[in-house]
Design a protein around this motif. Structure first.
Motif, PDB file in Angstrom:
ATOM      1  N   SER A 138      26.706  28.696  47.166  1.00  0.00           N
ATOM      2  CA  SER A 138      27.119  28.459  48.546  1.00  0.00           C
ATOM      3  C   SER A 138      28.490  29.094  48.779  1.00  0.00           C
ATOM      4  CB  SER A 138      27.167  26.963  48.837  1.00  0.00           C
ATOM      5  OG  SER A 138      28.236  26.366  48.148  1.00  0.00           O
ATOM      6  N   GLY A 139      28.823  29.300  50.018  1.00  0.00           N
ATOM      7  CA  GLY A 139      30.072  29.984  50.365  1.00  0.00           C
ATOM      8  C   GLY A 139      31.319  29.291  49.863  1.00  0.00           C
ATOM      9  N   ALA A 140      31.415  27.994  50.067  1.00  0.00           N
ATOM     10  CA  ALA A 140      32.621  27.255  49.689  1.00  0.00           C
ATOM     11  C   ALA A 140      32.828  27.251  48.175  1.00  0.00           C
ATOM     12  CB  ALA A 140      32.532  25.823  50.204  1.00  0.00           C
ATOM     13  N   VAL A 141      31.798  26.969  47.439  1.00  0.00           N
ATOM     14  CA  VAL A 141      31.914  26.918  45.978  1.00  0.00           C
ATOM     15  C   VAL A 141      32.144  28.313  45.410  1.00  0.00           C
ATOM     16  CG1 VAL A 141      30.718  26.310  43.841  1.00  0.00           C
ATOM     17  CG2 VAL A 141      30.533  24.827  45.827  1.00  0.00           C
ATOM     18  N   SER A 142      31.474  29.296  45.970  1.00  0.00           N
ATOM     19  CA  SER A 142      31.641  30.665  45.498  1.00  0.00           C
ATOM     20  C   SER A 142      33.076  31.148  45.703  1.00  0.00           C
ATOM     21  CB  SER A 142      30.660  31.581  46.224  1.00  0.00           C
ATOM     22  OG  SER A 142      30.798  32.906  45.781  1.00  0.00           O
ATOM     23  N   SER A 143      33.652  30.875  46.869  1.00  0.00           N
ATOM     24  CA  SER A 143      35.030  31.304  47.110  1.00  0.00           C
ATOM     25  C   SER A 143      36.011  30.523  46.243  1.00  0.00           C
ATOM     26  CB  SER A 143      35.387  31.162  48.588  1.00  0.00           C
ATOM     27  OG  SER A 143      35.395  29.811  48.970  1.00  0.00           O
ATOM     28  N   ALA A 144      35.743  29.245  46.000  1.00  0.00           N
ATOM     29  CA  ALA A 144      36.618  28.448  45.134  1.00  0.00           C
ATOM     30  C   ALA A 144      36.579  28.968  43.697  1.00  0.00           C
ATOM     31  CB  ALA A 144      36.216  26.976  45.178  1.00  0.00           C
ATOM     32  N   LEU A 145      35.390  29.288  43.207  1.00  0.00           N
ATOM     33  CA  LEU A 145      35.284  29.841  41.855  1.00  0.00           C
ATOM     34  C   LEU A 145      35.944  31.208  41.758  1.00  0.00           C
ATOM     35  CD1 LEU A 145      31.651  28.848  40.824  1.00  0.00           C
ATOM     36  CD2 LEU A 145      33.776  27.986  39.869  1.00  0.00           C
ATOM     37  N   SER A 146      35.770  32.010  42.778  1.00  0.00           N
ATOM     38  CA  SER A 146      36.394  33.338  42.794  1.00  0.00           C
ATOM     39  C   SER A 146      37.915  33.217  42.787  1.00  0.00           C
ATOM     40  CB  SER A 146      35.921  34.107  44.023  1.00  0.00           C
ATOM     41  OG  SER A 146      36.531  35.366  44.083  1.00  0.00           O
ATOM     42  N   GLY A 147      38.449  32.300  43.590  1.00  0.00           N
ATOM     43  CA  GLY A 147      39.895  32.077  43.614  1.00  0.00           C
ATOM     44  C   GLY A 147      40.412  31.568  42.280  1.00  0.00           C
ATOM     45  N   LEU A 148      39.666  30.694  41.651  1.00  0.00           N
ATOM     46  CA  LEU A 148      40.057  30.154  40.350  1.00  0.00           C
ATOM     47  C   LEU A 148      40.099  31.253  39.294  1.00  0.00           C
ATOM     48  CD1 LEU A 148      40.601  27.521  38.696  1.00  0.00           C
ATOM     49  CD2 LEU A 148      38.164  27.542  38.196  1.00  0.00           C
ATOM     50  N   ILE A 149      39.098  32.114  39.297  1.00  0.00           N
ATOM     51  CA  ILE A 149      39.053  33.212  38.323  1.00  0.00           C
ATOM     52  C   ILE A 149      40.178  34.210  38.594  1.00  0.00           C
ATOM     53  CG2 ILE A 149      37.677  35.192  37.541  1.00  0.00           C
ATOM     54  CD1 ILE A 149      35.199  33.389  37.968  1.00  0.00           C
ATOM     55  N   THR A 150      40.420  34.498  39.852  1.00  0.00           N
ATOM     56  CA  THR A 150      41.496  35.425  40.215  1.00  0.00           C
ATOM     57  C   THR A 150      42.859  34.874  39.766  1.00  0.00           C
ATOM     58  OG1 THR A 150      40.230  36.190  42.108  1.00  0.00           O
ATOM     59  CG2 THR A 150      42.582  36.674  42.112  1.00  0.00           C
ATOM     60  N   ARG A 151      43.103  33.588  40.019  1.00  0.00           N
ATOM     61  CA  ARG A 151      44.374  32.996  39.581  1.00  0.00           C
ATOM     62  C   ARG A 151      44.503  32.978  38.066  1.00  0.00           C
ATOM     63  NH1 ARG A 151      44.646  27.402  41.414  1.00  0.00           N
ATOM     64  NH2 ARG A 151      42.502  27.636  42.052  1.00  0.00           N
ATOM     65  N   ALA A 152      43.386  32.761  37.370  1.00  0.00           N
ATOM     66  CA  ALA A 152      43.432  32.723  35.908  1.00  0.00           C
ATOM     67  C   ALA A 152      43.716  34.110  35.341  1.00  0.00           C
ATOM     68  CB  ALA A 152      42.104  32.196  35.369  1.00  0.00           C
ATOM     69  N   LEU A 153      43.164  35.149  35.957  1.00  0.00           N
ATOM     70  CA  LEU A 153      43.374  36.505  35.455  1.00  0.00           C
ATOM     71  C   LEU A 153      44.771  37.030  35.776  1.00  0.00           C
ATOM     72  CD1 LEU A 153      39.914  38.148  36.230  1.00  0.00           C
ATOM     73  CD2 LEU A 153      40.818  37.456  34.009  1.00  0.00           C
ATOM     74  N   HIS A 154      45.377  36.548  36.836  1.00  0.00           N
ATOM     75  CA  HIS A 154      46.704  37.013  37.227  1.00  0.00           C
ATOM     76  C   HIS A 154      47.810  36.033  36.898  1.00  0.00           C
ATOM     77  CE1 HIS A 154      44.085  39.515  39.874  1.00  0.00           C
ATOM     78  NE2 HIS A 154      44.953  40.449  39.455  1.00  0.00           N
ATOM     79  N   ALA A 155      47.549  35.123  36.005  1.00  0.00           N
ATOM     80  CA  ALA A 155      48.553  34.137  35.606  1.00  0.00           C
ATOM     81  C   ALA A 155      49.614  34.790  34.743  1.00  0.00           C
ATOM     82  CB  ALA A 155      47.899  32.989  34.850  1.00  0.00           C
ATOM     83  N   GLY A 156      50.841  34.435  35.003  1.00  0.00           N
ATOM     84  CA  GLY A 156      51.947  34.973  34.194  1.00  0.00           C
ATOM     85  C   GLY A 156      52.211  34.099  32.988  1.00  0.00           C
ATOM     86  N   PHE A 157      52.538  34.735  31.892  1.00  0.00           N
ATOM     87  CA  PHE A 157      52.812  33.964  30.659  1.00  0.00           C
ATOM     88  C   PHE A 157      54.270  33.945  30.377  1.00  0.00           C
ATOM     89  CE2 PHE A 157      48.363  35.199  30.057  1.00  0.00           C
ATOM     90  CZ  PHE A 157      47.831  33.959  29.787  1.00  0.00           C
TER      91      PHE A 157
END
Length: 62
Positions: free
Chosen positions: A43-62
């Motif tokens: 669904s749209g809401a869950v798909s965008s939430a998962l996409s945002g979560l993955i994007t934030r995880a990949l661009h997280a600073g260490f």
């Protein structure tokens, strides 16, 4: 005599086929649950939430 033996055999295997029916019902329930879960995840809401979560995880600073 043969009839008595046949009746005894039928009594001994009274639940024959019951496991197959239980597996069939369990399989249908699992398929139904998988279909509902697929609809929710795509669904749209869950798909965008998962996409945002993955994007934030990949661009997280260490």
């Amino acid at each position: 005599m043969f009839v008595r033996i046949l009746k005894r055999c039928r009594r001994a295997t009274g639940d024959a086929g019951m496991t197959t029916a239980e597996y069939a019902v369990g399989t249908l329930a699992a398929c139904g649950f998988a279909a509902v879960l697929y609809k929710v995840v795509t669904s749209g809401a869950v798909s965008s939430a998962l996409s945002g979560l993955i994007t934030r995880a990949l661009h997280a600073g260490f």
